[in-house]
Every structure is written in C-alpha cells, then in structure tokens.
Motif scaffolding. Structure first.
Motif, PDB file in Angstrom:
ATOM      1  N   VAL A 191       1.932   5.876 -11.128  1.00  0.00           N
ATOM      2  CA  VAL A 191       0.860   4.879 -11.134  1.00  0.00           C
ATOM      3  C   VAL A 191      -0.519   5.526 -10.989  1.00  0.00           C
ATOM      4  O   VAL A 191      -0.679   6.538 -10.311  1.00  0.00           O
ATOM      5  CB  VAL A 191       1.077   3.877  -9.975  1.00  0.00           C
ATOM      6  CG1 VAL A 191      -0.181   3.079  -9.701  1.00  0.00           C
ATOM      7  CG2 VAL A 191       2.247   2.969 -10.301  1.00  0.00           C
ATOM      8  N   ARG A 192      -1.488   4.932 -11.661  1.00  0.00           N
ATOM      9  CA  ARG A 192      -2.846   5.438 -11.548  1.00  0.00           C
ATOM     10  C   ARG A 192      -3.700   4.429 -10.813  1.00  0.00           C
ATOM     11  O   ARG A 192      -3.571   3.224 -11.013  1.00  0.00           O
ATOM     12  CB  ARG A 192      -3.422   5.680 -12.941  1.00  0.00           C
ATOM     13  CG  ARG A 192      -4.801   6.295 -12.849  1.00  0.00           C
ATOM     14  CD  ARG A 192      -5.366   6.673 -14.208  1.00  0.00           C
ATOM     15  NE  ARG A 192      -6.717   7.225 -14.049  1.00  0.00           N
ATOM     16  CZ  ARG A 192      -7.703   6.978 -14.911  1.00  0.00           C
ATOM     17  NH1 ARG A 192      -7.482   6.212 -15.955  1.00  0.00           N
ATOM     18  NH2 ARG A 192      -8.889   7.507 -14.722  1.00  0.00           N
ATOM     19  N   ARG A 193      -4.560   4.926  -9.954  1.00  0.00           N
ATOM     20  CA  ARG A 193      -5.417   4.077  -9.133  1.00  0.00           C
ATOM     21  C   ARG A 193      -6.860   4.294  -9.521  1.00  0.00           C
ATOM     22  O   ARG A 193      -7.369   5.410  -9.465  1.00  0.00           O
ATOM     23  CB  ARG A 193      -5.208   4.420  -7.663  1.00  0.00           C
ATOM     24  CG  ARG A 193      -6.051   3.623  -6.689  1.00  0.00           C
ATOM     25  CD  ARG A 193      -5.641   3.981  -5.255  1.00  0.00           C
ATOM     26  NE  ARG A 193      -6.427   3.268  -4.271  1.00  0.00           N
ATOM     27  CZ  ARG A 193      -7.518   3.773  -3.686  1.00  0.00           C
ATOM     28  NH1 ARG A 193      -7.931   4.966  -4.006  1.00  0.00           N
ATOM     29  NH2 ARG A 193      -8.181   3.065  -2.794  1.00  0.00           N
ATOM     30  N   GLU A 194      -7.542   3.213  -9.921  1.00  0.00           N
ATOM     31  CA  GLU A 194      -8.935   3.331 -10.302  1.00  0.00           C
ATOM     32  C   GLU A 194      -9.796   2.441  -9.421  1.00  0.00           C
ATOM     33  O   GLU A 194      -9.578   1.239  -9.346  1.00  0.00           O
ATOM     34  CB  GLU A 194      -9.125   2.942 -11.760  1.00  0.00           C
ATOM     35  CG  GLU A 194      -8.518   3.951 -12.726  1.00  0.00           C
ATOM     36  CD  GLU A 194      -8.730   3.525 -14.175  1.00  0.00           C
ATOM     37  OE1 GLU A 194      -9.733   3.925 -14.767  1.00  0.00           O
ATOM     38  OE2 GLU A 194      -7.887   2.769 -14.693  1.00  0.00           O
ATOM     39  N   VAL A 195     -10.779   3.047  -8.815  1.00  0.00           N
ATOM     40  CA  VAL A 195     -11.659   2.303  -7.927  1.00  0.00           C
ATOM     41  C   VAL A 195     -12.988   1.993  -8.601  1.00  0.00           C
ATOM     42  O   VAL A 195     -13.655   2.884  -9.111  1.00  0.00           O
ATOM     43  CB  VAL A 195     -11.953   3.104  -6.641  1.00  0.00           C
ATOM     44  CG1 VAL A 195     -12.837   2.284  -5.712  1.00  0.00           C
ATOM     45  CG2 VAL A 195     -10.657   3.488  -5.959  1.00  0.00           C
ATOM     46  N   THR A 219       0.829  -1.204   0.000  1.00  0.00           N
ATOM     47  CA  THR A 219       0.000   0.000   0.000  1.00  0.00           C
ATOM     48  C   THR A 219       0.863   1.253   0.000  1.00  0.00           C
ATOM     49  O   THR A 219       0.641   2.179  -0.763  1.00  0.00           O
ATOM     50  CB  THR A 219      -0.916   0.023   1.241  1.00  0.00           C
ATOM     51  OG1 THR A 219      -1.759  -1.131   1.210  1.00  0.00           O
ATOM     52  CG2 THR A 219      -1.776   1.259   1.253  1.00  0.00           C
ATOM     53  N   ARG A 220       1.870   1.254   0.846  1.00  0.00           N
ATOM     54  CA  ARG A 220       2.785   2.403   0.916  1.00  0.00           C
ATOM     55  C   ARG A 220       3.430   2.659  -0.432  1.00  0.00           C
ATOM     56  O   ARG A 220       3.512   3.792  -0.899  1.00  0.00           O
ATOM     57  CB  ARG A 220       3.885   2.124   1.941  1.00  0.00           C
ATOM     58  CG  ARG A 220       3.544   2.568   3.352  1.00  0.00           C
ATOM     59  CD  ARG A 220       4.707   2.258   4.273  1.00  0.00           C
ATOM     60  NE  ARG A 220       5.713   3.300   4.216  1.00  0.00           N
ATOM     61  CZ  ARG A 220       5.982   4.119   5.239  1.00  0.00           C
ATOM     62  NH1 ARG A 220       5.314   3.991   6.348  1.00  0.00           N
ATOM     63  NH2 ARG A 220       6.906   5.038   5.146  1.00  0.00           N
ATOM     64  N   THR A 221       3.919   1.578  -1.025  1.00  0.00           N
ATOM     65  CA  THR A 221       4.600   1.691  -2.310  1.00  0.00           C
ATOM     66  C   THR A 221       3.668   2.249  -3.381  1.00  0.00           C
ATOM     67  O   THR A 221       4.016   3.183  -4.097  1.00  0.00           O
ATOM     68  CB  THR A 221       5.101   0.303  -2.753  1.00  0.00           C
ATOM     69  OG1 THR A 221       6.002  -0.210  -1.769  1.00  0.00           O
ATOM     70  CG2 THR A 221       5.831   0.387  -4.082  1.00  0.00           C
ATOM     71  N   LEU A 222       2.469   1.684  -3.433  1.00  0.00           N
ATOM     72  CA  LEU A 222       1.495   2.132  -4.424  1.00  0.00           C
ATOM     73  C   LEU A 222       1.108   3.593  -4.207  1.00  0.00           C
ATOM     74  O   LEU A 222       1.004   4.365  -5.151  1.00  0.00           O
ATOM     75  CB  LEU A 222       0.251   1.244  -4.367  1.00  0.00           C
ATOM     76  CG  LEU A 222       0.441  -0.163  -4.937  1.00  0.00           C
ATOM     77  CD1 LEU A 222      -0.739  -1.048  -4.581  1.00  0.00           C
ATOM     78  CD2 LEU A 222       0.645  -0.103  -6.446  1.00  0.00           C
ATOM     79  N   ARG A 223       0.910   3.962  -2.957  1.00  0.00           N
ATOM     80  CA  ARG A 223       0.535   5.344  -2.644  1.00  0.00           C
ATOM     81  C   ARG A 223       1.630   6.317  -3.089  1.00  0.00           C
ATOM     82  O   ARG A 223       1.355   7.378  -3.635  1.00  0.00           O
ATOM     83  CB  ARG A 223       0.292   5.490  -1.154  1.00  0.00           C
ATOM     84  CG  ARG A 223      -0.991   4.860  -0.656  1.00  0.00           C
ATOM     85  CD  ARG A 223      -2.206   5.733  -0.961  1.00  0.00           C
ATOM     86  NE  ARG A 223      -3.435   5.124  -0.426  1.00  0.00           N
ATOM     87  CZ  ARG A 223      -4.104   4.158  -1.008  1.00  0.00           C
ATOM     88  NH1 ARG A 223      -3.683   3.693  -2.190  1.00  0.00           N
ATOM     89  NH2 ARG A 223      -5.189   3.672  -0.483  1.00  0.00           N
ATOM     90  N   TYR A 260      -4.783  -0.997 -10.544  1.00  0.00           N
ATOM     91  CA  TYR A 260      -3.617  -0.134 -10.644  1.00  0.00           C
ATOM     92  C   TYR A 260      -2.974  -0.281 -12.023  1.00  0.00           C
ATOM     93  O   TYR A 260      -2.850  -1.394 -12.537  1.00  0.00           O
ATOM     94  CB  TYR A 260      -2.594  -0.503  -9.576  1.00  0.00           C
ATOM     95  CG  TYR A 260      -3.046  -0.171  -8.173  1.00  0.00           C
ATOM     96  CD1 TYR A 260      -2.821   1.096  -7.643  1.00  0.00           C
ATOM     97  CD2 TYR A 260      -3.701  -1.111  -7.391  1.00  0.00           C
ATOM     98  CE1 TYR A 260      -3.240   1.412  -6.356  1.00  0.00           C
ATOM     99  CE2 TYR A 260      -4.125  -0.796  -6.106  1.00  0.00           C
ATOM    100  CZ  TYR A 260      -3.884   0.466  -5.598  1.00  0.00           C
ATOM    101  OH  TYR A 260      -4.299   0.776  -4.326  1.00  0.00           O
ATOM    102  N   SER A 261      -2.598   0.842 -12.585  1.00  0.00           N
ATOM    103  CA  SER A 261      -1.963   0.807 -13.900  1.00  0.00           C
ATOM    104  C   SER A 261      -0.915   1.914 -13.993  1.00  0.00           C
ATOM    105  O   SER A 261      -0.860   2.811 -13.152  1.00  0.00           O
ATOM    106  CB  SER A 261      -3.010   0.994 -14.988  1.00  0.00           C
ATOM    107  OG  SER A 261      -3.707   2.213 -14.783  1.00  0.00           O
ATOM    108  N   LEU A 262      -0.088   1.830 -15.003  1.00  0.00           N
ATOM    109  CA  LEU A 262       0.963   2.826 -15.171  1.00  0.00           C
ATOM    110  C   LEU A 262       0.438   4.053 -15.909  1.00  0.00           C
ATOM    111  O   LEU A 262      -0.335   3.934 -16.852  1.00  0.00           O
ATOM    112  CB  LEU A 262       2.096   2.195 -15.995  1.00  0.00           C
ATOM    113  CG  LEU A 262       3.481   2.145 -15.372  1.00  0.00           C
ATOM    114  CD1 LEU A 262       3.420   1.629 -13.963  1.00  0.00           C
ATOM    115  CD2 LEU A 262       4.388   1.264 -16.222  1.00  0.00           C
ATOM    116  N   THR A 263       0.855   5.217 -15.483  1.00  0.00           N
ATOM    117  CA  THR A 263       0.502   6.445 -16.193  1.00  0.00           C
ATOM    118  C   THR A 263       1.493   6.593 -17.337  1.00  0.00           C
ATOM    119  O   THR A 263       2.486   5.873 -17.394  1.00  0.00           O
ATOM    120  CB  THR A 263       0.642   7.663 -15.262  1.00  0.00           C
ATOM    121  OG1 THR A 263       2.012   7.778 -14.875  1.00  0.00           O
ATOM    122  CG2 THR A 263      -0.216   7.503 -14.035  1.00  0.00           C
TER     123      THR A 263
END
Lengths: 131, 131
Positions: free
Chosen positions: B84-88, B72-76, B98-101
């Motif tokens: 990285v892009r986060r889509e909920v 979680t820390r890494t992703l944040r 999670y995907s790459l921008t």
DNA sequence: CTGTATCCGCATAGATACTG
DNA sequence: CAGTATCTATGCGGATACAG
C-alpha cells in the motif's frame, strides 16, 4: 456522538460497490479460509501431506519445532474442516495415518498460484523498497 | 545434532522423510505471506483498495467494526511491506490517501484464484459435509 | 481529519508432564 | 506410538482517551 450523523445503515453510501458490512466481512470466503489455514502450521502440514500420507510421529519429526499439542490441534482442525483424513490402524503398537482428502488436494492448486507469486516476489521482509 | 539428518534444500520437501528444518519453515514464502496478510483486516483493506484509492476515515467507515488502532496498524504494515502507498496532502483539514502499489495490485490476481476456490467450496464451517 | 498512547481481554502457541 | 492435560507467555484485537 454528534448529531450530524447521517443515518447510513452500516454501510457507507459511496457510489462504489464496496460498503463491506460486518455481515460481508464474516462471510468473506477468503478471510474465512485464511483464518483456517493461515496459522503457523496448517499450511505446512497440508503441503507435506500433499506428497504422501504421514504418520503422527513422522509428521512430528518432519516439522521440527512443532509441539505435540500444536501438531494435534492443527491436525484436528484440518480434519474437522475436511482437508485431512485420519485413519487409525489398531495394530500393536498403534499407528495413525494422516492423508489429504480430495478437498485438501484441490486446495493445493490455488495455493500453488499464491506460492508462485510469493516466490516470484520474494519476501518483502528484508528486500524492502530500495527507495 | 543428529548425524542422521539429511540436508534437504527445498522448502516443500520431496518424496521421503523430509526434515523440514526450522530454517526452511521461516523461509517458506507462502507461510511468510500468510503471516503478513493473513490477519483479520489486511486482506480486506487490500481488496477494498483494489477498487480505488481511499482516505483514512473513508476506510474506517467502510470497514465497520475495525478500530482506529487496528486500521492504522494494518495500513502501516501493508505500507511497510510494499503493498500500500500512503500519500499525505497537507491541506486544511489534512487528508491522507491510501492506494495499492503495483505490488499490491499484482497480489490481487493469485488472491482471486484462492477466493474462487473458497467460494466454489463454500466455507466448510457450517455447510459441513452432511453435518 | 488523521492519527498516537494506554490499558485490557481473549485466543493462540509453546513447554512440560502424564496416559492408553 | 499417539496422543491428552495443565500452565504460562505472548500477541492480536478492541475500547477509550488524547494529540497534531
């Protein structure tokens, strides 16, 4: 541990070619390299020595903010990894000269590519996504 | 401060005794980048997401050895830095992808160059010179 | 499923003092 | 000049428990 556990040997079984077992992680050359020169001073020293040879105190003065302990540690590690060469001249007073090995020099190339990218994209630090 | 201090405007100094002020060190784009993705998992996640999008638990299982906290820390952090892009997707149960921008994707290039170098030179760790 | 909160161990990094 | 030794502070990384 739920009994529904599908018995996958450490690696997910997606169709994708990226299971990434612990074995691979440890063996990852990039991760490994980063863990070696990714610290606070190593890269700075390498870049500095890329220009010319430096003596200990010369480095110490050049890189303001580094302690003797950290400089010595950094140099020892770099030497141990084969990036830096240490030459001692038994003069009075003694002088020790640090320079880049061929391996160290070769590292400057890919490092420059990364540096160019970093410069081109600036540090996302404060220039975060405007939106 | 010492009056003998010459004021060098370059990160990577030049031919002579370069002072490399603290200011410059902090501004060094390579050092900065390394401090961002040079940790234990970041790069691995970036490389993984370079292949395709992943969901949280998918990543968690794919990268064996990483804890939820660290993932979680890494992703944040990666998200915060724009890699990285986060889509909920508010489904039931919830899913997050999670995907790459584009920025993250562009980073893969210079990273590959460094990877190639690392592979070509193997890890000096155990394959040390003669030793 | 996707996280957050808390506690803890260990390695890293710095300050300071001392030595060959 | 060129280090080493010691102590400490901080942060990273991991385990576990809990929550939306």
């Amino acid at each position: 541990m739920s009994g529904t556990n599908t018995d996958m040997p450490a690696v997910i079984a997606h169709e994708l070619p990226s299971p990434v077992p612990l074995d691979e992680i440890a063996a990852c050359p990039v991760t490994d390299l980063f863990r070696r020169i990714g610290d606070k001073w190593s890269m700075l020293v390498v870049i500095l020595l890329g220009k010319r040879a430096y003596r200990y105190n010369e480095l110490h003065r050049s890189i303001e903010g580094v302690s003797q302990r950290m400089l010595t540690r950094t140099l020892r590690t770099l030497e141990d990894d084969g990036f830096v060469r240490r030459e001692v001249y038994p003069s009075v007073p003694p002088s020790v000269e640090y320079s880049l090995t061929p391996l160290g020099v070769s590292l400057l190339a890919p490092l420059s590519a990364l540096a160019e990218w970093a410069v081109a994209n600036a540090s996302p630090t404060s220039s975060g996504p405007t939106a």
